[in-house]
Design an enzyme around this catalytic site. Structure first.
Site, PDB file in Angstrom:
ATOM      1  N   HIS A  49      -6.355   6.630  -1.056  1.00 46.57           N
ATOM      2  CA  HIS A  49      -7.689   6.629  -1.651  1.00 46.57           C
ATOM      3  C   HIS A  49      -8.529   5.466  -1.147  1.00 46.57           C
ATOM      4  CE1 HIS A  49      -5.473   4.043  -4.619  1.00 46.57           C
ATOM      5  NE2 HIS A  49      -6.616   3.357  -4.618  1.00 46.57           N
ATOM      6  N   HIS A 121     -11.547  -1.484  -2.094  1.00 42.79           N
ATOM      7  CA  HIS A 121     -10.327  -1.538  -1.281  1.00 42.79           C
ATOM      8  C   HIS A 121      -9.973  -0.149  -0.763  1.00 42.79           C
ATOM      9  CE1 HIS A 121      -8.463  -0.521  -5.262  1.00 42.79           C
ATOM     10  NE2 HIS A 121      -7.598   0.169  -4.516  1.00 42.79           N
ATOM     11  N   GLU A 171      -4.476  -1.960  -0.260  1.00 45.79           N
ATOM     12  CA  GLU A 171      -3.422  -1.683  -1.227  1.00 45.79           C
ATOM     13  C   GLU A 171      -2.385  -0.806  -0.529  1.00 45.79           C
ATOM     14  OE1 GLU A 171      -2.923   0.334  -5.669  1.00 45.79           O
ATOM     15  OE2 GLU A 171      -4.693   0.828  -4.469  1.00 45.79           O
TER      16      GLU A 171
END
Length: 175
Positions: A49, A121, A171
């Site tokens: 994502h 992010h 991430e």
């Protein structure tokens, strides 16, 4: 009667052809898929994502659901991460909308600098997050979290510092 002389075919481009002095993306990437490399636990997987920070979660949900017709999840509070999240299904990936939750939220700090919000992010999957974290630390990448913790999808995640990642907060999530 006029006689026609044979015309030689040259490699020169026809007038309508585009002449480019830069290699195409395809030609510059040629060979990457076939390169042999040593196995590494840090084999990056798919983009899971892209996270977008916002002060107006309800407005962002309406934009994606009502205006753009996207499938949108229900809001989920994650107090251990200091955020409320909503996921937008894109089929091959997701967008994650983030709103600050509670005192000391890292999203609140981000939105203090960028009140209109923006990309916070990106999240990339890895097969074995614990081995990946060990390897990435050995390679000198600054890891924000000391140990992986459970993220919004119920899987272990860890964040890599933007100073080590070309200015992007990354991430990593267990696939």
């Amino acid at each position: 009667k006029k006689m026609f002389r044979p015309v030689s075919i040259s490699r020169a481009p026809v007038r309508s052809q585009k002449i480019s002095h830069r290699p195409s993306v395809r030609s510059s990437l040629r060979g990457y898929a076939t390169q042999e490399k040593e196995f590494s636990p840090l084999q990056l997987g798919k983009l899971n994502h892209v996270a977008i920070a916002t002060n107006d979660l309800e407005g962002a949900v309406k934009l994606y659901r009502d205006t753009l017709g996207a499938k949108v999840s229900a809001p989920m509070d994650l107090p251990e991460h200091g955020v409320t999240t909503v996921f937008i299904d894109l089929g091959n990936s997701k967008l994650e909308l983030l709103r600050p939750l509670g005192e000391g939220s890292p999203i609140a700090n981000y939105l203090a600098k960028k009140p209109d919000g923006g990309i916070h992010h990106i999240c990339i999957e890895v097969e074995d997050i614990y081995a990946a974290v060990k390897e990435i630390k050995e390679k000198g990448v600054k890891v924000i979290d000391k140990e992986p913790r459970i993220g919004a999808h119920g899987k272990p995640v860890v964040f890599l510092h933007p100073k080590s990642m070309n200015g992007v907060l990354v991430e990593l999530e267990q696939a």
